[in-house]
Design a protein around this motif. Structure first.
Motif: not given
Length: 200
Positions: A58-82
């Motif tokens: 366990p850690r207190g907080a995390y930093v990640m890139g958008r590519n790791m969060f999901g495959p969507i690029r550009g504007e958030w045009d769909e509901d994606w939660d990881g």
């Protein structure tokens, strides 16, 4: 001040993910081969189980890139939660680097995703502020880790070096000119070699 950690699996030729990352291949073509030691059906030996404990601590907080969060690029045009379903494994605030603003997403188990448009330094500062003594983990992907290395914020870096050659993809150390760490522990299995480094 508590430690900032990072734990990454890489191929023998230095790639953290294969080419052509997509929804179907989130780790890129053949990228799963680099992560078989902890995503496969069986662990090779106790070394892999120990290293998985390092990865999942366990850690207190995390930093990640958008590519790791999901495959969507550009504007958030769909509901994606990881990638991780309704209860991601983080159980803490996660600060996601992006160029496109989005409201925070609250998930089960205490994970919350916060989308930071001001760059790595801003995301890391926010993570430090909420993490307290539990510390921050740089969760990936490769671009985010490179930014953390360039900023000199990682205290402990663990690499799982898998004996496969991907040939192309997302290389972990592109553009990094120095490696100011020393090995403090190494564990071996037939699937990978786990090396834990500390900043000198």
């Amino acid at each position: 001040m508590s430690d900032t950690t990072c734990h990454m699996s890489i191929s023998l030729d230095g790639f953290a993910a294969g080419p052509d990352q997509s929804r179907e291949d989130p780790l890129g073509k053949r990228g799963i081969e680099v992560h078989g030691w902890h995503l496969g059906d069986e662990r090779a030996n106790e070394a892999d189980a120990t290293a998985e404990g390092w990865l999942m601590r366990p850690r207190g907080a995390y930093v990640m890139g958008r590519n790791m969060f999901g495959p969507i690029r550009g504007e958030w045009d769909e509901d994606w939660d990881g990638w991780w379903g309704p209860e991601p494994p983080y159980h803490a605030p996660v600060f996601v680097l992006t160029h496109h603003a989005r409201e925070p997403v609250e998930m089960e188990g205490g994970t919350s995703f916060h989308f930071v448009t001001e760059g790595f330094d801003a995301a890391y500062a926010q993570a430090r502020e909420v993490a307290g003594e539990d510390g921050v983990d740089i969760a990936g992907g490769a671009s985010t880790v490179r930014q953390a290395l360039a900023a000199g914020v990682i205290d402990e870096l663990t690499l799982d070096v898998t004996p496969v050659l991907l040939g192309s993809g997302e290389r972990l150390f592109d553009g990094i000119e120095s490696f100011d760490f020393e090995p403090v522990e190494a564990l071996h299995s037939p699937l990978t070699t786990h090396i834990r480094y500390r900043r000198k």
